[in-house]
Design a protein around this motif. Structure first.
Motif, PDB file in Angstrom:
ATOM      1  N   THR A  51       0.709  -1.268  -0.124  1.00 43.14           N
ATOM      2  CA  THR A  51       0.196  -0.642  -0.085  1.00 43.14           C
ATOM      3  C   THR A  51       0.718   1.204   0.178  1.00 43.14           C
ATOM      4  N   GLU A  52       1.574   1.380   0.448  1.00 46.41           N
ATOM      5  CA  GLU A  52       2.597   2.425   0.804  1.00 46.41           C
ATOM      6  C   GLU A  52       3.486   2.501  -0.411  1.00 46.41           C
ATOM      7  N   LYS A  55       1.108   3.990  -2.712  1.00 45.50           N
ATOM      8  CA  LYS A  55       0.884   5.208  -2.492  1.00 45.50           C
ATOM      9  C   LYS A  55       1.834   5.967  -3.187  1.00 45.50           C
ATOM     10  N   ASP A  56       3.461   5.748  -2.941  1.00 47.39           N
ATOM     11  CA  ASP A  56       4.324   6.519  -3.184  1.00 47.39           C
ATOM     12  C   ASP A  56       4.644   6.802  -4.799  1.00 47.39           C
ATOM     13  N   LEU A  79       1.943   6.562  -6.836  1.00 47.11           N
ATOM     14  CA  LEU A  79       0.963   7.697  -7.637  1.00 47.11           C
ATOM     15  C   LEU A  79       1.318   8.739  -7.048  1.00 47.11           C
ATOM     16  N   GLN A  80       2.359   9.105  -6.696  1.00 45.08           N
ATOM     17  CA  GLN A  80       2.232  10.317  -5.670  1.00 45.08           C
ATOM     18  C   GLN A  80       3.070  11.280  -6.542  1.00 45.08           C
ATOM     19  N   GLU A  81       4.105  10.256  -6.951  1.00 43.08           N
ATOM     20  CA  GLU A  81       5.049  11.297  -8.236  1.00 43.08           C
ATOM     21  C   GLU A  81       4.615  10.415  -9.179  1.00 43.08           C
ATOM     22  N   SER A  82       3.482   9.971  -9.321  1.00 43.15           N
ATOM     23  CA  SER A  82       2.968  10.121 -11.097  1.00 43.15           C
ATOM     24  C   SER A  82       2.434  11.544 -10.818  1.00 43.15           C
ATOM     25  N   VAL A  83       1.190  11.724 -10.321  1.00 42.96           N
ATOM     26  CA  VAL A  83       0.641  13.380  -9.861  1.00 42.96           C
ATOM     27  C   VAL A  83       2.155  14.298 -10.142  1.00 42.96           C
ATOM     28  N   GLU A  84       2.466  14.104  -8.938  1.00 43.26           N
ATOM     29  CA  GLU A  84       3.785  15.054  -9.068  1.00 43.26           C
ATOM     30  C   GLU A  84       4.266  15.918 -10.281  1.00 43.26           C
TER      31      GLU A  84
END
Length: 88
Positions: free
Chosen positions: A8-9, A12-13, A15-20
């Protein structure tokens, strides 16, 4: 001891990098488009200014021509020879 990340973590990482990355790219593209629109507006404004100046110059030239045309130049003097100074 080795620290382990949960799936999960990790997700999340990712997804976060992709959105950024997407947000950064969208920002860059938006900046490019904004600059292009500004440059186009500036160019069109410059063209409009040139057109107004050309029209003003043509109007003034026509006024000068009309003033010259109203001078009393003897009929035996060719138009290309008579100047406003000579006609006075």
């Amino acid at each position: 001891m080795k620290e382990q990340l949960s799936r999960t973590e990790i997700g999340k990482d990712v997804l976060q990098e992709s959105v950024e990355a997407v947000a950064s790219t969208v920002g860059q593209v938006t900046n490019i488009i904004t600059t292009a629109v500004k440059d186009v507006a500036t160019a069109i404004g410059g063209l409009a200014t040139d057109v107004f100046e050309i029209a003003d110059g043509a109007r003034k030239a026509n006024e000068d021509f009309d003033e010259f045309d109203d001078l009393d130049v003897p009929a035996d003097v060719p138009a290309d020879v008579a100047t406003p100074d000579e006609a006075e």
